[in-house]
Design an enzyme around this catalytic site. Structure first.
Site, PDB file in Angstrom:
ATOM      1  N   ARG A  30       0.832  -1.203   0.000  1.00 51.08           N
ATOM      2  CA  ARG A  30       0.000   0.000   0.000  1.00 51.08           C
ATOM      3  C   ARG A  30       0.874   1.264   0.000  1.00 51.08           C
ATOM      4  O   ARG A  30       0.635   2.213  -0.739  1.00 51.08           O
ATOM      5  CB  ARG A  30      -0.917  -0.006   1.222  1.00 51.08           C
ATOM      6  CG  ARG A  30      -1.824   1.225   1.312  1.00 51.08           C
ATOM      7  CD  ARG A  30      -2.619   1.294   2.605  1.00 51.08           C
ATOM      8  NE  ARG A  30      -3.566   0.189   2.714  1.00 51.08           N
ATOM      9  CZ  ARG A  30      -3.494  -0.771   3.625  1.00 51.08           C
ATOM     10  NH1 ARG A  30      -2.516  -0.740   4.524  1.00 51.08           N
ATOM     11  NH2 ARG A  30      -4.377  -1.735   3.662  1.00 51.08           N
ATOM     12  N   ARG A  54       4.526   7.552  12.010  1.00 45.50           N
ATOM     13  CA  ARG A  54       3.448   6.662  12.424  1.00 45.50           C
ATOM     14  C   ARG A  54       3.879   5.208  12.541  1.00 45.50           C
ATOM     15  O   ARG A  54       3.345   4.470  13.371  1.00 45.50           O
ATOM     16  CB  ARG A  54       2.271   6.763  11.436  1.00 45.50           C
ATOM     17  CG  ARG A  54       1.641   8.139  11.355  1.00 45.50           C
ATOM     18  CD  ARG A  54       0.330   8.111  10.591  1.00 45.50           C
ATOM     19  NE  ARG A  54       0.485   7.686   9.209  1.00 45.50           N
ATOM     20  CZ  ARG A  54       0.800   8.496   8.208  1.00 45.50           C
ATOM     21  NH1 ARG A  54       1.030   9.774   8.441  1.00 45.50           N
ATOM     22  NH2 ARG A  54       0.898   8.042   6.976  1.00 45.50           N
ATOM     23  N   TYR A  75      17.073  12.033   1.345  1.00 42.19           N
ATOM     24  CA  TYR A  75      18.337  12.749   1.477  1.00 42.19           C
ATOM     25  C   TYR A  75      18.558  13.571   0.210  1.00 42.19           C
ATOM     26  O   TYR A  75      17.606  13.955  -0.455  1.00 42.19           O
ATOM     27  CB  TYR A  75      19.474  11.751   1.785  1.00 42.19           C
ATOM     28  CG  TYR A  75      20.687  12.449   2.336  1.00 42.19           C
ATOM     29  CD1 TYR A  75      20.599  13.271   3.450  1.00 42.19           C
ATOM     30  CD2 TYR A  75      21.929  12.320   1.720  1.00 42.19           C
ATOM     31  CE1 TYR A  75      21.699  13.942   3.943  1.00 42.19           C
ATOM     32  CE2 TYR A  75      23.040  12.983   2.211  1.00 42.19           C
ATOM     33  CZ  TYR A  75      22.913  13.798   3.318  1.00 42.19           C
ATOM     34  OH  TYR A  75      24.004  14.463   3.797  1.00 42.19           O
ATOM     35  N   ARG A 128      25.549  26.178   6.557  1.00 41.60           N
ATOM     36  CA  ARG A 128      25.926  25.828   5.173  1.00 41.60           C
ATOM     37  C   ARG A 128      25.231  24.533   4.787  1.00 41.60           C
ATOM     38  O   ARG A 128      25.824  23.466   4.787  1.00 41.60           O
ATOM     39  CB  ARG A 128      27.449  25.677   5.056  1.00 41.60           C
ATOM     40  CG  ARG A 128      27.938  25.578   3.617  1.00 41.60           C
ATOM     41  CD  ARG A 128      29.359  25.082   3.547  1.00 41.60           C
ATOM     42  NE  ARG A 128      29.505  23.733   4.060  1.00 41.60           N
ATOM     43  CZ  ARG A 128      29.250  22.622   3.356  1.00 41.60           C
ATOM     44  NH1 ARG A 128      28.808  22.722   2.112  1.00 41.60           N
ATOM     45  NH2 ARG A 128      29.423  21.440   3.894  1.00 41.60           N
ATOM     46  N   LYS A 146      20.320  12.367   7.656  1.00 40.17           N
ATOM     47  CA  LYS A 146      21.541  11.601   7.902  1.00 40.17           C
ATOM     48  C   LYS A 146      21.258  10.391   8.785  1.00 40.17           C
ATOM     49  O   LYS A 146      21.725   9.276   8.525  1.00 40.17           O
ATOM     50  CB  LYS A 146      22.588  12.488   8.583  1.00 40.17           C
ATOM     51  CG  LYS A 146      23.262  13.490   7.684  1.00 40.17           C
ATOM     52  CD  LYS A 146      24.381  12.859   6.892  1.00 40.17           C
ATOM     53  CE  LYS A 146      25.113  13.892   6.068  1.00 40.17           C
ATOM     54  NZ  LYS A 146      26.212  13.322   5.260  1.00 40.17           N
ATOM     55  N   GLU A 218      27.734  18.444  11.100  1.00 42.08           N
ATOM     56  CA  GLU A 218      27.157  18.439   9.756  1.00 42.08           C
ATOM     57  C   GLU A 218      26.767  19.848   9.318  1.00 42.08           C
ATOM     58  O   GLU A 218      26.064  20.568  10.033  1.00 42.08           O
ATOM     59  CB  GLU A 218      25.914  17.537   9.744  1.00 42.08           C
ATOM     60  CG  GLU A 218      25.384  17.245   8.367  1.00 42.08           C
ATOM     61  CD  GLU A 218      26.336  16.391   7.546  1.00 42.08           C
ATOM     62  OE1 GLU A 218      26.400  16.603   6.320  1.00 42.08           O
ATOM     63  OE2 GLU A 218      27.008  15.523   8.119  1.00 42.08           O
ATOM     64  N   ASP A 219      27.258  20.253   8.147  1.00 45.46           N
ATOM     65  CA  ASP A 219      26.838  21.498   7.486  1.00 45.46           C
ATOM     66  C   ASP A 219      27.039  22.741   8.341  1.00 45.46           C
ATOM     67  O   ASP A 219      26.213  23.660   8.350  1.00 45.46           O
ATOM     68  CB  ASP A 219      25.382  21.383   7.024  1.00 45.46           C
ATOM     69  CG  ASP A 219      25.246  20.492   5.792  1.00 45.46           C
ATOM     70  OD1 ASP A 219      26.281  20.032   5.295  1.00 45.46           O
ATOM     71  OD2 ASP A 219      24.125  20.248   5.341  1.00 45.46           O
ATOM     72  N   ASN A 222      32.411  26.604   6.769  1.00 48.02           N
ATOM     73  CA  ASN A 222      33.747  26.035   6.635  1.00 48.02           C
ATOM     74  C   ASN A 222      34.681  26.405   7.780  1.00 48.02           C
ATOM     75  O   ASN A 222      35.379  25.562   8.329  1.00 48.02           O
ATOM     76  CB  ASN A 222      34.375  26.483   5.311  1.00 48.02           C
ATOM     77  CG  ASN A 222      34.051  25.520   4.193  1.00 48.02           C
ATOM     78  OD1 ASN A 222      33.461  24.471   4.423  1.00 48.02           O
ATOM     79  ND2 ASN A 222      34.410  25.883   2.983  1.00 48.02           N
ATOM     80  N   ASP A 241      31.438  14.937   8.694  1.00 41.55           N
ATOM     81  CA  ASP A 241      31.197  14.186   7.458  1.00 41.55           C
ATOM     82  C   ASP A 241      31.518  15.008   6.220  1.00 41.55           C
ATOM     83  O   ASP A 241      31.985  14.473   5.223  1.00 41.55           O
ATOM     84  CB  ASP A 241      29.742  13.709   7.416  1.00 41.55           C
ATOM     85  CG  ASP A 241      29.473  12.812   6.225  1.00 41.55           C
ATOM     86  OD1 ASP A 241      30.207  11.818   6.066  1.00 41.55           O
ATOM     87  OD2 ASP A 241      28.564  13.109   5.441  1.00 41.55           O
ATOM     88  N   ASP A 242      31.282  16.320   6.260  1.00 41.15           N
ATOM     89  CA  ASP A 242      31.563  17.166   5.100  1.00 41.15           C
ATOM     90  C   ASP A 242      33.054  17.189   4.778  1.00 41.15           C
ATOM     91  O   ASP A 242      33.442  17.354   3.623  1.00 41.15           O
ATOM     92  CB  ASP A 242      31.082  18.595   5.352  1.00 41.15           C
ATOM     93  CG  ASP A 242      29.593  18.656   5.647  1.00 41.15           C
ATOM     94  OD1 ASP A 242      28.820  18.105   4.858  1.00 41.15           O
ATOM     95  OD2 ASP A 242      29.210  19.236   6.682  1.00 41.15           O
ATOM     96  N   ALA A 275      40.280  25.738  -3.824  1.00 42.52           N
ATOM     97  CA  ALA A 275      41.449  25.533  -2.970  1.00 42.52           C
ATOM     98  C   ALA A 275      41.137  25.887  -1.523  1.00 42.52           C
ATOM     99  O   ALA A 275      41.993  26.363  -0.794  1.00 42.52           O
ATOM    100  CB  ALA A 275      42.629  26.363  -3.485  1.00 42.52           C
ATOM    101  N   GLU A 277      39.405  24.973   2.413  1.00 44.24           N
ATOM    102  CA  GLU A 277      39.717  23.986   3.438  1.00 44.24           C
ATOM    103  C   GLU A 277      39.129  22.613   3.115  1.00 44.24           C
ATOM    104  O   GLU A 277      39.738  21.577   3.415  1.00 44.24           O
ATOM    105  CB  GLU A 277      39.200  24.486   4.788  1.00 44.24           C
ATOM    106  CG  GLU A 277      39.944  25.721   5.288  1.00 44.24           C
ATOM    107  CD  GLU A 277      39.253  26.349   6.480  1.00 44.24           C
ATOM    108  OE1 GLU A 277      39.933  26.535   7.501  1.00 44.24           O
ATOM    109  OE2 GLU A 277      38.057  26.658   6.385  1.00 44.24           O
ATOM    110  N   ALA A 278      37.947  22.584   2.495  1.00 38.20           N
ATOM    111  CA  ALA A 278      37.329  21.297   2.176  1.00 38.20           C
ATOM    112  C   ALA A 278      38.170  20.523   1.164  1.00 38.20           C
ATOM    113  O   ALA A 278      38.385  19.318   1.311  1.00 38.20           O
ATOM    114  CB  ALA A 278      35.921  21.521   1.651  1.00 38.20           C
ATOM    115  N   ASN A 378      26.387  19.551  -4.568  1.00 38.56           N
ATOM    116  CA  ASN A 378      24.975  19.230  -4.328  1.00 38.56           C
ATOM    117  C   ASN A 378      24.196  20.521  -4.090  1.00 38.56           C
ATOM    118  O   ASN A 378      24.753  21.506  -3.623  1.00 38.56           O
ATOM    119  CB  ASN A 378      24.835  18.340  -3.084  1.00 38.56           C
ATOM    120  CG  ASN A 378      25.307  16.921  -3.341  1.00 38.56           C
ATOM    121  OD1 ASN A 378      25.019  16.347  -4.373  1.00 38.56           O
ATOM    122  ND2 ASN A 378      26.039  16.355  -2.401  1.00 38.56           N
ATOM    123  N   ASN A 423      28.381   9.502  -3.077  1.00 34.63           N
ATOM    124  CA  ASN A 423      27.544   9.908  -1.959  1.00 34.63           C
ATOM    125  C   ASN A 423      28.203   9.493  -0.646  1.00 34.63           C
ATOM    126  O   ASN A 423      28.624   8.347  -0.495  1.00 34.63           O
ATOM    127  CB  ASN A 423      26.156   9.252  -2.086  1.00 34.63           C
ATOM    128  CG  ASN A 423      25.126   9.906  -1.203  1.00 34.63           C
ATOM    129  OD1 ASN A 423      25.347  10.106  -0.013  1.00 34.63           O
ATOM    130  ND2 ASN A 423      23.985  10.239  -1.777  1.00 34.63           N
TER     131      ASN A 423
END
Length: 539
Positions: A30, A54, A75, A128, A146, A218-219, A222, A241-242, A275, A277-278, A378, A423
Site C-alpha cells: 500500500r 506513524r 536525502y 551551510r 543523515k 554536519e553542514d 567552513n 562528514d563534510d 582551494a 579547506e574542504a 549538491n 555519496n
C-alpha cells in the site's frame, strides 16, 4: 492493523481497528502504491516522513527495499528542497532544538529527550546546508536525513540516534522576513557566546550519554567546521562528514578509477577546482594513501594541484589544513605529462553550478586517454556538469562521478553508461556503526582511509565496466556492514577500540547487531508450570 487478535485483546484495542489482521507485506505494498501515484519529490518527502512518524519499521522496510529510488527523496537532493520549505511543510517536530538563549541549560534540555540510550548525535547549526547556504533551523532536515541513513544503510537502531540543530540566528534575510520561519529572528551570533554554547553542548552530551557517544558535525560553515574538528577530535568521539566523509568517498572513487586505468594512484596528478579547506581535507587523505605506497609526504603533495578563482596555485603556496601545513611548489603551467590527470572539483561550498563547460571537458579529454571527472556539488542543479555532458563530449571515455544522482546515459552508438554517485552515505553509516560497536574514543583520519579502501574493493569488475566508480546503491546495506566489519577489525588491531572483550568473529558480531524491520510481538511471555494443571475457574 498487524496486531494479532490476541494482541488486540490484551492491549485493549479490539474493535478500534478493522477486523482484518494485515501482514507487513500488504502494508508495504500500500505504501509503495501510494508513492508511485506521486510525481512531485517534495510531496513524496512529506508522505515518507509522515509514515516514519506513524510506523517506523514499515518506513525503514520500504526505504531499504527501494533505496536507489528513495534515498534521493529522504536525502540529497530532495532534502535540500525540504529544508528550504521546512516551515511551510512542518507537521511535527523531529529532533532537539537548542537555541543560544538556552545557554547554561543544555543538560536539562537533553533530559527532555525521551530516549535515554543515545549512541549517535548528528548536529548542525544550519549555516551551510548543502549548496544552499544559511538556512538556520530549517537545516534540521539534514540531521534527520543523515540519521535515517544510519538506520537504513547500517542497521543502527533508530532510537539510539539523536538529530540536533543549534540555533544561533541566521544571516538569511529571506528567512528573517518569512512569517513561517521557526527559529530565532536575529542575525547569527558570532561572538564568544557561540563557542561557549558549542562547548556546553559537547560537555552535556557526554555527561548525559557517555564519553564514547558519537557526535557527527554536519553542514557548519567552513571556518567553524575545521576549527571545531581541530578543537574536539582528541577530546571527544567526533567527526565531520563534510570534511572526512567526503574525503573518504572521494578517495574511494579515485582508487576505483585507478583500477580502470591500470596505473597506481602515485602515478596520477589531481587537479582541484577550488582551494579551500574542504578541498584540502580531500587532498590530505589522498596524500596519506600515496604515502602508504612508500612515497614521502613532500613527493605526494607535489601530485596535488589546486585552481581557485585567482588561477593555479604555484611556487611555494603554503595553505593551512586540518593536518598542518600543505605545501605546493609547481610551475605556472599545467602541461600534459605522461601521468594521468584527475579533474577533481570540490566547489560544493560555492555551489557555483556548471563550471565544467564544453571546452573544459573537451580539454580534459585531450589531456587524458581516460579523463576522470568528479562533479560533486549538491544538489543536482549545483553540479559542475551533467553526466550526459561528460560522457558525450568525451565520447564515453571518461570516468564520471557526481554528488547527486544522474540517470544512465545512452550515447548515439548505443553504449550505455551508469554514472557513479560519490555519496557520503557509502561511508558515514558503516563508519558510525563500527565506532559505536567498538567503543572508539577518538576517530583518526586513518579510519576514513581504511573505509575508502574497503569501499573501492567492493566495486566489481563488471560494475567498473558499466562506468560505475561505486557499488550500486541498491547494495548499500551490505556495503555498509562489510565496511563496519573492516573498520572494527582495524580499530581493534590498532588499539583504538575500548569495548571489551574483543569479539573473536568480527563479522558475526557486527551482523548480530543490525536492526531489523520485522514487527515485535506485544504478547507477554505466557507458559505453564510442569506438572501443575490446577485451574481455579474450572476445578
Amino acid at each position: 492493523m498487524a496486531f494479532s487478535l490476541r494482541e488486540r485483546q490484551i492491549l485493549g484495542i479490539q474493535g478500534l481497528l478493522p477486523p482484518k489482521v494485515e501482514t507487513q507485506d500488504i502494508q508495504a505494498m500500500r505504501f509503495q502504491n501510494n508513492l508511485k501515484r506521486m510525481s512531485d519529490p517534495l510531496e513524496k518527502y512529506i508522505y515518507l516522513m509522515g509514515i516514519q512518524e506513524r510506523n517506523e519499521r514499515l518506513f525503514y522496510r520500504v526505504l531499504m527495499e527501494d533505496i536507489e529510488e528513495l534515498m534521493p527523496i529522504v536525502y540529497t537532493p530532495t532534502v535540500g528542497l525540504a529544508c528550504t520549505q521546512y516551515g511551510h511543510i512542518f507537521r511535527r517536530p523531529k529532533g532537539l532544538f537548542i537555541s543560544i538563549l538556552d545557554k547554561g541549560h543544555i543538560r536539562s534540555i537533553l533530559d527532555n529527550w525521551p530516549e535515554t540510550n543515545v549512541a549517535a548525535v548528528v548536529v548542525t547549526d544550519g549555516e551551510r546546508i548543502l549548496g544552499l547556504g544559511d538556512l538556520g533551523v530549517y537545516g534540521m532536515g539534514i540531521p534527520v536525513g543523515k540519521l535515517c541513513l544510519y538506520t537504513a544503510c547500517a542497521g543502527i537502531r533508530p532510537e539510539k540516534c539523536l538529530p540536533v540543530v543549534i540555533d544561533v540566528g541566521t544571516d538569511n534575510e529571506t528567512l528573517l522576513k518569512d512569517p513561517f520561519y521557526m527559529g530565532l529572528y536575529q542575525k547569527r551570533d558570532r561572538s564568544q557566546a557561540y563557542d561557549d554554547l558549542i562547548d556546553e553542548f559537547m560537555e552535556a552530551v557526554v555527561d548525559k550519554y557517555g564519553q564514547d557517544t558519537l557526535i557527527q558535525f554536519e553542514d557548519f560553515g567552513n571556518h567553524n567546521a575545521f576549527r571545531f574538528l581541530r578543537k574536539y577530535r582528541e577530546k571527544y568521539c567526533t567527526f565531520n562528514d563534510d570534511i572526512q566523509g567526503t574525503a573518504s568517498v572521494a578517495l574511494a572513487g579515485l582508487l576505483a578509477a585507478q583500477r580502470a586505468i591500470g596505473k597506481p594512484i602515485t602515478e596520477h596528478r589531481v587537479l582541484f577546482l577550488g582551494a579551500g579547506e574542504a578541498a584540502l581535507g580531500i587532498a590530505n587523505l589522498i596524500v596519506m594513501a600515496m604515502m602508504e605506497t612508500g612515497m614521502t609526504q613532500a613527493e605526494a603533495q607535489q601530485k596535488i594541484w589546486m585552481y581557485d578563482k585567482y588561477g593555479l596555485l604555484v611556487k611555494v603556496s603554503v595553505l593551512l589544513s586540518i593536518c598542518g601545513l600543505f605545501q605546493m611548489d609547481h610551475n605556472d603551467t599545467l602541461e600534459a605529462q605522461d601521468d594521468q590527470l584527475f579533474f577533481f572539483p570540490f566547489s560544493g561550498v560555492a555551489g557555483a553550478g556548471r563550471l565544467f563547460t564544453h571546452d573544459v571537458i573537451k580539454a580534459m579529454g585531450a589531456l587524458n586517454e581516460r579523463p576522470i571527472i568528479f562533479a560533486l556539488s549538491n544538489p543536482t542543479n549545483k553540479a559542475e556538469c551533467t553526466a550526459e555532458d561528460a560522457y558525450t563530449i568525451t565520447n564515453g571515455r571518461c570516468l564520471f562521478a557526481s554528488g547527486s544522482p544522474f540517470d544512465p546515459v545512452t550515447l548515439s552508438d548505443g553504449r550505455v553508461f551508469t554514472p557513479g554517485q560519490g555519496n557520503n552515505a557509502y561511508i558515514f553509516p558503516g563508519v558510525a556503526l563500527a565506532v559505536i560497536l567498538s567503543g572508539v574514543r577518538h576517530i583518526s583520519d586513518t579510519v576514513f582511509l581504511e573505509a575508502a579502501k574497503t569501499l573501492s574493493e567492493q566495486l566489481t569488475d563488471k560494475e567498473l565496466e558499466e562506468g560505475r566508480l561505486y557499488p550500486p546503491l541498491s547494495n548499500i546495506r551490505e556495503v555498509s556492514v562489510q565496511m563496519a566489519v573492516k573498520v572494527v577489525e582495524y580499530v581493534y588491531a590498532k588499539g583504538m577500540a575500548f569495548r571489551y572483550p574483543e569479539p573473536v568473529d568480527k563479522n558475526s558480531f557486527v551482523r548480530s547487531t543490525v536492526w531489523h524491520t520485522n514487527y515485535d510481538s506485544f504478547l507477554p511471555d505466557i507458559y505453564d508450570w510442569p506438572g501443575v494443571t490446577f485451574n481455579p475457574k474450572r476445578d
